[in-house]
Design a protein around this motif. Structure first.
Motif: not given
Length: 414
Positions: A196-203, A294-301, A316-323
């Motif tokens: 959860f400390a990792l940066p997340r990509p823009p929506a 993991f960053g690429e996974l978040m980009d896809q999500l 967790l990756a999905a929730l990190k993006l509030a999905i």
């Protein structure tokens, strides 16, 4: 003039598990920002891959791992047996070279998937025993744990935890599991998962795209399921494929996601089934682009509307993006995470997955998604603040003056 502490990061890294790497990347980011002068080495199961991906010195956890390729069954067993003895000498020899050994997150004290006592549990125990004898500070940071019935693993995990300089857990059930195994956890804290400390990509901009991420895993049960692992796997694949058919039939675009290279066999099973049973829809509505990080996974999500997944770090990756997300849970950690983010009703156990109930949960989640997203975002802010506090505690606990145990001085430098 004092020198910066030498750090070893220990974990099951380099094998392609995205969740383990997410925890590693979060810890690496903290160390590089807060303790930039400290040299870092990774001790892991895939040192070549870690060196390639992160550019830091790396070495194998065990003597046997680099020597396993190309061996027959008998020679492999003999080498493994010799390796367990060799590691009694090899492990303290490398531990003594570091001031701090950190295990960052991961389910390192879990048996929710199949695990042998003389593999990872034994290797982890040797490292922490060596640390205690040699004066090297050791840390279990935001780790996952559960109570295991297998006495040998229970003893190894419990003793490892007692030997640690610092302990924290990613959820309360993990903390309670260690207490059940006889560890005094009164001074231990619970913090959010390090990822959860990792940066997340823009929506992704724009209106909902009717795209669903379906996370699959090569699930064969836990230790208790060893005798029926093929049956467990076949049942899971059949049910997840049935749900994928329903999504395609309902007009959704399905992005298949994984968390470990072993999951690709399930992806292949789903893709093959849909191409056979829905030949006019499969290629149009299926997206299969394995993420390398993991960053690429978040980009896809970032481009999906809803997620249905089993792997903890897919959820967790999905929730990190509030999905809004449904968890097909294989462990209590999934359920805890869903409960904390106000999604407790959108989960069910992988062992008894009911496809019709999953469809009903999916429809309810889609309807309530606009109201759920702000609640998830609020929880994410709490997670970020809590991890910031933990980083301060880590610096205090591990980076003070290093006093080596006298045994360390008795071993000459190699």
């Amino acid at each position: 003039m004092s020198t910066a502490p030498r750090i070893a990061i220990l974990g099951l890294l380099g094998s392609g598990n995205l969740g383990n790497h997410a925890s590693f990347e979060a810890m690496l980011g903290f160390l590089r920002e807060q303790h930039p002068d400290s040299p870092i080495t990774c001790v892991c199961s895939g040192p070549e891959e870690v060196r390639r991906q992160y550019g830091i010195p790396s070495m194998s956890i065990t003597w046997y791992e680099p020597r396993r390729a190309g061996r027959g069954r008998l020679s492999s067993r003999a080498a493994k047996a010799f390796g367990k003895v060799a590691d009694l000498v090899r492990t303290p020899l490398w531990v003594r070279k570091y001031d701090i050994v950190i295990v960052p997150g991961m389910g390192v004290l879990e048996t929710t998937l199949q695990l042998r006592p003389w593999g990872w549990p034994y290797a982890l125990f040797l490292v922490f025993l060596s640390g205690r004898l040699l004066g090297t500070r050791t840390a279990l940071v935001d780790v996952g744990a559960n109570v295991t019935r297998e006495l040998s693993i229970r003893w190894l995990f419990g003793t490892t935890a007692r030997l640690a300089t610092y302990r924290s857990y990613r959820d309360e059930p993990s903390r309670q599991a260690l207490a059940t195994m006889g560890v005094d956890v009164s001074g231990d804290e619970v913090y959010p998962d390090l990822a959860f400390a990792l940066p997340r990509p823009p929506a992704a901009p724009g209106a909902p795209s009717r795209t669903v991420a379906l996370g699959v895993m090569a699930y064969r049960g836990a230790n208790a399921d060893r005798d029926r692992s093929d049956e467990v796997y076949t049942g899971y694949v059949g049910r997840i494929t049935e749900f994928a058919r329903w999504l395609v039939d309902e007009g959704y675009r399905v992005r298949l996601i994984t968390g470990d290279p072993s999951d690709q066999e399930v992806v292949s099973a789903v893709v093959d089934d849909l191409r056979r049973t829905r030949p006019g829809l499969a290629d149009e509505r299926l997206v299969n682009e394995p993420a390398a990080s993991f960053g690429e996974l978040m980009d896809q999500l970032a481009g999906v509307d809803l997620v249905v997944a089993s792997r903890f770090h897919n959820v967790l990756a999905a929730l990190k993006l509030a999905i809004p997300t449904i968890s097909i849970s294989y462990a209590a950690k999934n359920d805890v995470l869903l409960a904390e983010t106000r999604l407790a009703e959108f989960r069910q156990p992988i062992q008894s997955l009911d496809v019709q109930r999953l469809i009903e949960q999916f429809r309810a989640l889609e309807l309530r998604a606009p109201q759920l997203r702000p609640e998830i975002e609020h929880k994410l802010t709490e997670y970020t603040d809590a991890l910031g506090r933990q980083y301060g505690e880590l610096s205090s606990a591990l980076f003070g003056p290093v006093r080596r145990h006298r045994i360390h001085a008795l071993i000459k430098e190699a």
